[in-house]
Design a protein around this motif. Structure first.
Motif, PDB file in Angstrom:
ATOM      1  N   THR A  56       0.856  -1.188   0.000  1.00  0.00           N
ATOM      2  CA  THR A  56       0.000   0.000   0.000  1.00  0.00           C
ATOM      3  C   THR A  56       0.893   1.239   0.000  1.00  0.00           C
ATOM      4  N   PRO A  57       0.357   2.424  -0.281  1.00  0.00           N
ATOM      5  CA  PRO A  57       1.191   3.635  -0.254  1.00  0.00           C
ATOM      6  C   PRO A  57       1.913   3.848   1.072  1.00  0.00           C
ATOM      7  N   SER A  58       1.283   3.493   2.181  1.00  0.00           N
ATOM      8  CA  SER A  58       1.897   3.683   3.496  1.00  0.00           C
ATOM      9  C   SER A  58       2.777   2.521   3.916  1.00  0.00           C
ATOM     10  N   GLY A  59       2.659   1.385   3.204  1.00  0.00           N
ATOM     11  CA  GLY A  59       3.372   0.181   3.611  1.00  0.00           C
ATOM     12  C   GLY A  59       2.699  -0.552   4.747  1.00  0.00           C
ATOM     13  N   LYS A  60       1.483  -0.107   5.132  1.00  0.00           N
ATOM     14  CA  LYS A  60       0.741  -0.729   6.217  1.00  0.00           C
ATOM     15  C   LYS A  60      -0.691  -1.039   5.767  1.00  0.00           C
ATOM     16  N   ILE A  61      -1.427  -1.754   6.614  1.00  0.00           N
ATOM     17  CA  ILE A  61      -2.851  -1.975   6.365  1.00  0.00           C
ATOM     18  C   ILE A  61      -3.551  -0.629   6.510  1.00  0.00           C
ATOM     19  N   GLU A  62      -4.267  -0.207   5.492  1.00  0.00           N
ATOM     20  CA  GLU A  62      -4.827   1.142   5.494  1.00  0.00           C
ATOM     21  C   GLU A  62      -6.299   1.127   5.905  1.00  0.00           C
ATOM     22  N   ILE A  63      -6.524   1.262   7.211  1.00  0.00           N
ATOM     23  CA  ILE A  63      -7.890   1.426   7.701  1.00  0.00           C
ATOM     24  C   ILE A  63      -8.441   2.762   7.204  1.00  0.00           C
ATOM     25  N   TYR A  64      -7.594   3.777   7.217  1.00  0.00           N
ATOM     26  CA  TYR A  64      -7.903   5.069   6.590  1.00  0.00           C
ATOM     27  C   TYR A  64      -7.114   5.140   5.289  1.00  0.00           C
ATOM     28  N   SER A  65      -7.804   5.426   4.191  1.00  0.00           N
ATOM     29  CA  SER A  65      -7.166   5.467   2.878  1.00  0.00           C
ATOM     30  C   SER A  65      -7.087   6.896   2.366  1.00  0.00           C
ATOM     31  N   GLN A  66      -5.875   7.388   2.200  1.00  0.00           N
ATOM     32  CA  GLN A  66      -5.707   8.719   1.619  1.00  0.00           C
ATOM     33  C   GLN A  66      -6.138   8.718   0.166  1.00  0.00           C
ATOM     34  N   TYR A  67      -5.979   7.575  -0.483  1.00  0.00           N
ATOM     35  CA  TYR A  67      -6.424   7.421  -1.879  1.00  0.00           C
ATOM     36  C   TYR A  67      -7.912   7.747  -2.001  1.00  0.00           C
ATOM     37  N   LEU A  68      -8.723   7.225  -1.077  1.00  0.00           N
ATOM     38  CA  LEU A  68     -10.154   7.507  -1.097  1.00  0.00           C
ATOM     39  C   LEU A  68     -10.449   8.917  -0.605  1.00  0.00           C
ATOM     40  N   ALA A  69      -9.690   9.377   0.363  1.00  0.00           N
ATOM     41  CA  ALA A  69      -9.898  10.740   0.851  1.00  0.00           C
ATOM     42  C   ALA A  69      -9.697  11.753  -0.272  1.00  0.00           C
ATOM     43  N   ASP A  70      -8.709  11.505  -1.121  1.00  0.00           N
ATOM     44  CA  ASP A  70      -8.439  12.414  -2.233  1.00  0.00           C
ATOM     45  C   ASP A  70      -9.545  12.385  -3.278  1.00  0.00           C
ATOM     46  N   MET A  71     -10.271  11.247  -3.384  1.00  0.00           N
ATOM     47  CA  MET A  71     -11.412  11.185  -4.298  1.00  0.00           C
ATOM     48  C   MET A  71     -12.510  12.153  -3.857  1.00  0.00           C
ATOM     49  N   GLY A  72     -12.714  12.223  -2.556  1.00  0.00           N
ATOM     50  CA  GLY A  72     -13.689  13.157  -2.019  1.00  0.00           C
ATOM     51  C   GLY A  72     -15.129  12.821  -2.296  1.00  0.00           C
ATOM     52  N   HIS A  73     -15.441  11.527  -2.477  1.00  0.00           N
ATOM     53  CA  HIS A  73     -16.830  11.139  -2.734  1.00  0.00           C
ATOM     54  C   HIS A  73     -17.458  10.613  -1.444  1.00  0.00           C
ATOM     55  N   PRO A  74     -18.620  11.136  -1.049  1.00  0.00           N
ATOM     56  CA  PRO A  74     -19.218  10.732   0.226  1.00  0.00           C
ATOM     57  C   PRO A  74     -19.605   9.259   0.291  1.00  0.00           C
ATOM     58  N   LEU A  75     -19.815   8.611  -0.859  1.00  0.00           N
ATOM     59  CA  LEU A  75     -20.174   7.193  -0.860  1.00  0.00           C
ATOM     60  C   LEU A  75     -18.952   6.284  -0.938  1.00  0.00           C
ATOM     61  N   LEU A  76     -17.755   6.882  -0.978  1.00  0.00           N
ATOM     62  CA  LEU A  76     -16.506   6.128  -0.893  1.00  0.00           C
ATOM     63  C   LEU A  76     -15.635   6.770   0.190  1.00  0.00           C
ATOM     64  N   PRO A  77     -16.083   6.685   1.444  1.00  0.00           N
ATOM     65  CA  PRO A  77     -15.367   7.358   2.527  1.00  0.00           C
ATOM     66  C   PRO A  77     -13.998   6.721   2.766  1.00  0.00           C
ATOM     67  N   PRO A  78     -13.065   7.483   3.337  1.00  0.00           N
ATOM     68  CA  PRO A  78     -11.706   6.955   3.547  1.00  0.00           C
ATOM     69  C   PRO A  78     -11.625   5.878   4.613  1.00  0.00           C
ATOM     70  N   ILE A  79     -12.596   5.798   5.520  1.00  0.00           N
ATOM     71  CA  ILE A  79     -12.688   4.694   6.480  1.00  0.00           C
ATOM     72  C   ILE A  79     -13.967   3.925   6.192  1.00  0.00           C
ATOM     73  N   PRO A  80     -14.046   2.654   6.590  1.00  0.00           N
ATOM     74  CA  PRO A  80     -15.290   1.911   6.357  1.00  0.00           C
ATOM     75  C   PRO A  80     -16.440   2.471   7.177  1.00  0.00           C
ATOM     76  N   LYS A  81     -17.576   2.691   6.528  1.00  0.00           N
ATOM     77  CA  LYS A  81     -18.749   3.245   7.195  1.00  0.00           C
ATOM     78  C   LYS A  81     -19.993   2.458   6.792  1.00  0.00           C
ATOM     79  N   TYR A  82     -21.009   2.533   7.644  1.00  0.00           N
ATOM     80  CA  TYR A  82     -22.309   1.967   7.280  1.00  0.00           C
ATOM     81  C   TYR A  82     -23.079   3.001   6.470  1.00  0.00           C
ATOM     82  N   ILE A  83     -23.462   2.624   5.255  1.00  0.00           N
ATOM     83  CA  ILE A  83     -24.293   3.455   4.389  1.00  0.00           C
ATOM     84  C   ILE A  83     -25.537   2.632   4.071  1.00  0.00           C
TER      85      ILE A  83
END
Length: 741
Positions: free
Chosen positions: A579-606
């Motif tokens: 991964t970019p961080s070299g670790k298991i990414e519970i928080y993903s900067q890749y998704l954060a940079d997308m900025g889409h509310p239905l693809l949050p950077p941490i797992p969420k219930y939708i």
């Protein structure tokens, strides 16, 4: 007769070794007995453990080969498209017609107007996708589809959290587990690696506690699990978050593991405790959503945190929902919170269908090579795509999601798609039967703007009925191929040709070679089938070609079961996660940079669309799940008599829901919503939770004069809308059920 006492070949009979490859998630050894050029019976593995024993689909394959409804000759349509009226033509006419249409459409509209889809079943390293991909790309390219029917949500989560689509332990390692969650996972029906049930049996005998979490009490739960936890469809993520809440509140998480091997747990903890949105994800909160009692959630959370090692087997059924990728990301997060990643008896929490982390140097088998697709390779990247990975990019190259195939054909450029689609080339795929919103797909196939449809198939499936030209494909017992497995045992398999192709059916490779000649493609192939297979095996880790062909199977032996990410956990400095961080990414900067509310950077219930809280539930109050059954591999084997005797196509409905509708066991019922209707028998049973009904997917669409399906085809009911990450939401559907008078 006991499997160890299989009969020896009789006089004049020979035994041909082969490997079943019908896209059920397994690949099993077949011993095909042949006499006078015909198959007399099929047996399976009785050799050294682990035995790759075939299920009833493989053992019944002789009836498929000799089925009276096999397509044995090329045909062209003479009635309306979809009417199923054809006349026999020669191969010369069929090839000239198909090649002529490919050339005409490409010259008139351009290569993007040619839409190509190939799926699984009866294929290997040469036949199926590899040879057709090479043909289409060398012919000038085409538009393709992206997204796996089965586990696109799981793939997305694995690429985001782990950086790889291959994150699984060997099934053999389950014998080291003390606690196993089968979460929407039913390998007794779906196989999902040949010896999964054998591994579960040994784990249970070794004392493992096994828990099934599923809307229905499935065959795997009945056979192996000591506990069944019913849960409403599409709500699994809420339960996982509530389990995380218990662990955090009671400081049960493995904080040392989280600090060393993960990033983003602080952001996840803040969300779970309600700091982000003011809603703590407590067991009481989850009970209202899932229907699972709060005390059950609390107990399971404590047990998962305290019992080491434990395996959370995240089945792909829960990910085949709207926002299904959130389920898989949450399951991965809980596996990390409990420190069960990279250890014997644990599990990564990733999708149950996918393979092993990394590649075994001794288990590589290339496919027939193909140049890049000139159409798709020049297209811009897909919006909101998962992180790139070479092992899977080649299998999902297009810019039309599988859920939107019908919509793309109907609307083309005016609907925002890259082209207006004029020619549809379908191989080993049952469109519209296996696609969402089937009636819309039928409308797409009948659309006058779609000028030509060519189908390669073995039977007059619902797909084949819509062909303009139908090319008969032989079965894997009528040609040769090779395959490699990453199931419970590591092995190479050789699919030996047992008999000559029936009628005038041809292999995928022979069809492609003939079409390449008609299209004037130079250099498509200068090798025979055998020469190609020798070349592929030569560049693999398999034993010599002749011994593999003779034995049919070559099993690799490991000193102990393979564990995904064992190196990353043992030595993170030299073996970081990919991964970019070299670790298991519970928080993903890749998704954060997308900025889409239905693809949050941490797992969420939708909450899904068509949930029990959707206003549509006032009209259609029952949630539908579309389970897989042992008698079919998706829609394959539907007409095999032996298999039809084993399992009846029926809808499961809870007694409370049945009583409210005046439905008794065995009654014919109509299942319907605004998209369509189907009629099938009812099975009134406590094995499905109230408010939920279940129809096995894969039954062949058979409409009556009013367009009502009479075969129990579930996809007349499903919605053609993918999740944001591409998950195929076959288990997110609201319906009503009425007794059929």
């Amino acid at each position: 007769m006991a499997i160890q006492e299989m009969e020896k070949p009789g006089a004049g009979e020979k035994t041909v070794m082969s490997v079943c490859c019908s896209h059920c998630g397994g690949a099993c050894l077949l011993k095909v007995h042949v006499k006078d050029g015909g198959i007399t019976r099929i047996e399976t593995d009785a050799g050294r453990e682990p035995q790759m024993r075939a299920c009833l689909k493989g053992r019944a394959y002789r009836q498929r080969v000799y089925a009276p409804d096999r397509i044995l000759y090329p045909m062209k349509r003479v009635g309306e498209r979809g009417e199923g009226k054809f006349e026999r033509i020669s191969w010369d006419e069929a090839l000239e017609t198909v090649a002529g249409e490919l050339n005409r459409v490409r010259e008139k509209y351009g290569s993007p107007s040619i839409l190509f889809k190939v799926s699984g079943g009866d294929q290997g390293s040469l036949h199926g996708r590899p040879c057709f991909q090479r043909l289409m790309n060398m012919a000038g390219g085409c538009s393709e589809i992206w997204g796996f029917f089965s586990y696109e949500g799981a793939i997305f989560a694995q690429l985001v959290n782990y950086g790889t689509p291959l994150p699984s332990n060997m099934r053999d390692d389950l014998i080291n587990s003390r606690l196993i969650f089968l979460w929407g996972f039913d390998p007794a029906e779906t196989v999902l690696q040949t010896n999964t049930t054998w591994a579960l049996a040994r784990a249970r005998e070794a004392g493992a506690r096994i828990i099934s979490i599923d809307p229905q009490y499935n065959n795997t739960a009945a056979t192996f699990a000591g506990e069944w936890v019913p849960i409403r469809p599409g709500t699994d993520t809420a339960m996982l978050l509530a389990m995380a809440h218990v662990m955090i509140q009671e400081s049960l998480q493995d904080q040392q593991f989280l600090d060393k091997y993960t990033v983003g747990f602080e952001q996840f903890r803040d969300y779970v405790l309600g700091g982000e949105d003011g809603v703590p994800k407590t067991p009481a909160w989850a009970e209202e959503i899932t229907g699972v009692p709060a005390d059950t959630i609390e107990s399971l959370a404590r047990d998962y945190a305290a019992t080491k090692p434990a395996a959370l087997m995240a089945g792909i059924a829960a990910g085949r929902t709207a926002y299904g990728e959130q389920f898989h990301r949450a399951a991965i997060t809980l596996a990390a919170m409990t420190g069960n990643v990279g250890v014997h008896g644990g599990d990564s929490g990733a999708g149950s269908y996918t393979g092993y982390r990394g590649r075994f140097p001794s288990l590589t088998l290339p496919a027939m090579p193909s140049p890049p697709n000139p159409v798709e390779s020049k297209a811009p990247p897909r919006e909101y795509a998962a992180p790139s990975h070479p092992d899977f990019n080649r299998l999902r190259p297009g810019h039309i999601n599988i859920a939107k195939l019908a919509d793309a054909i109907l609307h083309g450029k005016s609907g925002g798609y890259p082209a207006d689609y004029k020619l549809l080339f379908l191989v080993n795929t049952n469109f519209p039967n296996q696609y969402l919103n089937l009636n819309k797909a039928v409308a797409a196939l009948k659309n006058p703007g779609l000028e030509f449809v060519v189908v390669c198939d073995q039977f007059m499936t619902p797909c084949a009925r819509f062909a303009d030209v139908l090319l008969p494909v032989c079965t894997f017992l009528e040609r040769n191929d090779v395959t490699a497995s990453s199931g419970d045992a590591l092995y190479y398999g050789y699919m030996n040709q047992a008999i000559e192709p029936r009628g005038e059916s041809k292999s995928h490779f022979d069809i492609c070679t003939a079409l390449a000649a008609q299209l004037g493609i130079e250099g498509y192939s200068d090798k025979t089938e055998d020469e190609w297979l020798r070349e592929l095996v030569k560049n693999s880790g398999a034993p010599d070609y002749d011994s593999l062909k003779r034995d049919g199977i070559y099993k690799l032996r490991l000193a102990e079961p393979y564990v995904a990410f064992e190196e990353e956990i043992a030595d993170p400095g030299n073996h970081p996660f990919p991964t970019p961080s070299g670790k298991i990414e519970i928080y993903s900067q890749y998704l954060a940079d997308m900025g889409h509310p239905l693809l949050p950077p941490i797992p969420k219930y939708i909450e899904t669309w068509e949930s029990r809280n959707d206003p549509l539930a006032q009209k259609y109050p029952l949630q539908l799940v579309t389970k897989h059954v042992l008698r079919r591999a998706h829609s394959q084997n539907e007409t095999v008599p032996w298999l039809r005797e084993v399992q009846r196509q029926e809808i499961r409905i809870n007694p409370s829901d049945a009583e409210a509708r005046g439905i008794r066991d065995g009654d014919n019922v109509r299942v319907f919503n605004d998209r369509g209707a189907t009629v099938l028998p009812a099975r009134v049973t406590e094995t499905i939770m109230p408010g939920t009904v279940s129809i096995p997917q894969g039954a062949w669409y058979t409409p009556d004069e009013n367009g009502i399906d009479r075969a129990g085809c579930s996809n007349v009911l499903t919605r053609d809308e993918p999740s944001m990450a591409g998950a195929y939401p076959t288990n997110t559907t609201l319906v009503e059920v009425r007794r059929q008078e």
